[in-house]
Design a protein around this motif. Structure first.
Motif, short mmCIF file in Angstrom:
data_model
loop_
_atom_site.label_atom_id
_atom_site.label_comp_id
_atom_site.label_asym_id
_atom_site.label_seq_id
_atom_site.Cartn_x
_atom_site.Cartn_y
_atom_site.Cartn_z
N PHE A 58 0.82 -1.22 0.00
CA PHE A 58 0.00 0.00 0.00
C PHE A 58 0.85 1.27 0.00
O PHE A 58 0.42 2.30 -0.52
N LYS A 59 2.03 1.20 0.55
CA LYS A 59 2.95 2.34 0.46
C LYS A 59 3.30 2.63 -1.00
O LYS A 59 3.27 3.78 -1.44
N ASN A 60 3.59 1.58 -1.76
CA ASN A 60 3.91 1.73 -3.18
C ASN A 60 2.69 2.15 -3.98
O ASN A 60 2.77 3.00 -4.87
N MET A 61 1.55 1.56 -3.67
CA MET A 61 0.32 1.89 -4.38
C MET A 61 -0.05 3.35 -4.17
O MET A 61 -0.50 4.04 -5.11
N GLY A 62 0.12 3.86 -2.96
CA GLY A 62 -0.27 5.24 -2.64
C GLY A 62 0.46 6.28 -3.45
O GLY A 62 -0.03 7.40 -3.62
N ARG A 63 1.62 5.90 -3.99
CA ARG A 63 2.43 6.84 -4.77
C ARG A 63 2.28 6.62 -6.28
O ARG A 63 2.98 7.26 -7.06
N SER A 64 1.39 5.73 -6.67
CA SER A 64 1.29 5.33 -8.08
C SER A 64 0.01 5.82 -8.72
O SER A 64 -0.94 6.22 -8.04
N GLU A 65 -0.01 5.76 -10.04
CA GLU A 65 -1.21 6.14 -10.80
C GLU A 65 -2.32 5.12 -10.56
O GLU A 65 -2.06 3.93 -10.41
N LEU A 66 -3.55 5.59 -10.55
CA LEU A 66 -4.69 4.69 -10.45
C LEU A 66 -4.89 3.96 -11.77
O LEU A 66 -4.49 4.46 -12.83
N PRO A 67 -5.52 2.80 -11.75
CA PRO A 67 -5.77 2.07 -12.99
C PRO A 67 -6.83 2.77 -13.84
O PRO A 67 -7.56 3.64 -13.37
N GLU A 68 -6.91 2.38 -15.09
CA GLU A 68 -8.00 2.84 -15.95
C GLU A 68 -9.29 2.15 -15.52
O GLU A 68 -9.28 1.02 -15.05
N GLY A 69 -10.40 2.84 -15.71
CA GLY A 69 -11.70 2.24 -15.42
C GLY A 69 -12.14 2.51 -13.99
O GLY A 69 -11.43 2.19 -13.03
N GLN A 70 -13.32 3.09 -13.84
CA GLN A 70 -13.80 3.49 -12.52
C GLN A 70 -13.99 2.31 -11.58
O GLN A 70 -13.69 2.40 -10.39
N LEU A 71 -14.49 1.17 -12.10
CA LEU A 71 -14.70 0.02 -11.24
C LEU A 71 -13.37 -0.56 -10.77
O LEU A 71 -13.22 -0.96 -9.61
N ASN A 72 -12.38 -0.59 -11.66
CA ASN A 72 -11.03 -1.01 -11.25
C ASN A 72 -10.50 -0.13 -10.12
O ASN A 72 -9.87 -0.60 -9.18
N GLN A 73 -10.74 1.16 -10.26
CA GLN A 73 -10.25 2.11 -9.25
C GLN A 73 -10.86 1.86 -7.88
O GLN A 73 -10.14 1.77 -6.87
N VAL A 74 -12.19 1.74 -7.82
CA VAL A 74 -12.81 1.59 -6.51
C VAL A 74 -12.53 0.22 -5.89
O VAL A 74 -12.48 0.07 -4.67
N GLN A 75 -12.31 -0.79 -6.73
CA GLN A 75 -11.97 -2.11 -6.19
C GLN A 75 -10.67 -2.05 -5.40
O GLN A 75 -10.59 -2.51 -4.26
N ILE A 76 -9.63 -1.47 -6.00
CA ILE A 76 -8.32 -1.45 -5.35
C ILE A 76 -8.27 -0.40 -4.23
O ILE A 76 -7.60 -0.59 -3.22
N ILE A 77 -9.01 0.69 -4.40
CA ILE A 77 -9.05 1.71 -3.34
C ILE A 77 -9.79 1.16 -2.12
O ILE A 77 -9.38 1.43 -0.98
N TYR A 78 -10.84 0.39 -2.33
CA TYR A 78 -11.54 -0.19 -1.18
C TYR A 78 -10.63 -1.15 -0.42
O TYR A 78 -10.65 -1.20 0.82
N LEU A 79 -9.81 -1.90 -1.12
CA LEU A 79 -8.84 -2.77 -0.44
C LEU A 79 -7.93 -1.92 0.44
O LEU A 79 -7.64 -2.29 1.59
N SER A 80 -7.49 -0.77 -0.07
CA SER A 80 -6.58 0.09 0.70
C SER A 80 -7.31 0.77 1.87
O SER A 80 -6.74 0.91 2.95
N SER A 81 -8.56 1.17 1.68
CA SER A 81 -9.29 1.79 2.80
C SER A 81 -9.59 0.76 3.88
O SER A 81 -9.62 1.08 5.07
#
Length: 434
Positions: free
Chosen positions: A89-112
């Motif tokens: 999550f440290k690496n993810m927090g500094r990276s670009e979000l994926p394309e596609g809104q559903l992809n974004q909320v899936q991985i962001i929910y894992l981080s939240s």
């Protein structure tokens, strides 16, 4: 003599105290085997956590496949696993979000959920966590007010708030499809993320005044949606948006109970959502519950009712293992007949019980009363060929990470590891402890 009896009594007391201590110690020792010590964990969870799963190909799957291992790490205080997730999550927090809104909320929910678990289990939030929280807050603001929000058959709305206001008008006009005003899984994920941030930032200085008002406003929309779209059933269950998806291509053939070529459209008028997508509800409910104390009575009621829904209508036990009916209301007709991402097997569609493979990653273990079901599921490994065939189904044409691919996922130890963890979670879990 009296002195002798006292001495004997003291020795007996010490014996039983020591015996109890040894017994307690041995039980504690049995609990100190951590998942991260196993070769299977290292070859599966440990391996994928070293990859940039926030990229477009993997973000959707990662949000599903890693949720149970994440929760299990905190529940069992597995410090190695928690450390590996922290690095990810440290690496993810500094990276670009994926394309596609559903992809974004899936991985962001894992981080939240990761930060939520840190707070719940008393871990100190570090600078990387705080940066991620602030980044998620920016994401929430942009999506709620500014970013385009998809809408079928017309131009998108600016901001999810406007799209949901349209959806909540709840009046279908002539020739409008049944799902035109449906609340989507993307929006339900968004609510769960905002709820997690509300919980994480309670009694902290991380929020601006404006942020507090936005999160409260989002929560009001959530409660409106749950009250207007959720139905408590006569058998004590709970179903969301009954009948809303009947016109959608995934559901248009759900009246058929047998897969074969050249089927005609056969809708089920009051069809519920499919049991595969619905597996997210247990953790969504948990997030919603903890967002605001005003939510607790309603969400507690929904949680108990949806637990009943799973036990009585979704989960199915048979002599070879466990299965799921294809739809939340217990209907077991076809799903996604000749759909664009459905693979080439079994007449191009999901027949009865073919959504059961979702159990490999499903969050139903967070519901109440699922212990027996998940113990049977854990003990069904290695899967026999009949169950494996049902779990894999027609498969998917999506390009996936090699560790997320079926049928390998069910035979390389990854699914079995998650089954063991899910079984443990189901034995310990209740809503107010999540």
């Amino acid at each position: 003599m009296r002195h002798f009896r006292l001495k004997i009594g003291y020795l007996l007391f010490m014996f039983f105290w020591l015996f109890g201590f040894i017994n307690l110690f041995s039980q504690t020792s049995r609990r100190t085997h951590y998942a991260s010590e196993s070769i299977v964990w290292q070859k599966t969870v440990g391996t994928v956590l070293g990859e940039p799963l926030w990229k477009t190909r993997d973000a959707y799957d990662a949000g599903h496949f890693l949720m149970i291992p994440l929760h299990h790490a905190f529940i069992t205080a597995d410090s190695v696993a928690i450390y590996e997730f922290a690095k990810f999550f440290k690496n993810m927090g500094r990276s670009e979000l994926p394309e596609g809104q559903l992809n974004q909320v899936q991985i962001i929910y894992l981080s939240s959920q990761y930060i939520t678990l840190k707070k719940r289990y008393g871990y100190q939030l570090n600078t990387s966590d705080i940066f991620l929280i602030k980044r998620i807050l920016k994401f929430i603001n942009i999506k709620w007010f500014l970013d385009v929000a998809f809408q079928w058959d017309q131009l998108p709305f600016f901001g999810l708030k406007n799209r949901l206001e349209f959806a909540l008008e709840n009046v279908l006009v002539k020739d409008e499809t049944s799902y035109n005003r449906a609340v989507t899984d993307y929006e339900l994920f968004f609510f769960a993320i905002a709820s997690d941030i509300s919980f994480i930032t309670k009694n902290s200085s991380l929020l601006e005044v404006n942020d507090v008002e936005i999160l409260k406003n989002i929560n009001l929309y959530l409660i409106r949606i749950l009250n207007s779209r959720g139905i408590f059933t006569e058998y004590g269950g709970w179903v969301f948006q009954k009948g809303y998806w009947r016109d959608h291509s995934s559901y248009k053939y759900s009246g058929h109970l047998v897969l074969k070529e050249n089927l005609s459209i056969f809708k089920v008028e009051n069809i519920s959502e499919d049991s595969s997508h619905a597996h997210r509800w247990p953790l969504w409910i948990s997030s919603y519950y903890h967002a605001d104390s005003n939510n607790e009575n309603l969400l507690d009621k929904i949680y108990n009712a949806f637990s009943t829904q799973f036990v009585t209508k979704i989960g199915v036990k048979n002599q070879n293992g466990v299965l799921m009916n294809n739809f939340v209301d217990g209907h077991n007709g076809l799903y996604r007949y000749k759909y664009t991402t459905t693979g080439s097997g079994i007449s191009l569609g999901y027949g009865p019980y073919n959504l059961s493979g979702t159990l490999g990653i499903a969050w139903y273990c967070f519901l109440d009363g699922t212990e027996e079901f998940y113990k049977l599921y854990e003990n069904s490994y290695p899967l026999n060929n009949e169950i494996l065939k049902l779990y894999v189904g027609p498969n998917t044409t999506r390009v996936r990470n090699k560790l997320f691919k079926s049928p390998e996922f069910f035979t390389n130890g990854f699914a079995e590891l998650i089954a063991q963890q899910a079984s443990e979670i189901s034995s310990a879990n209740k809503l107010n402890n999540q």
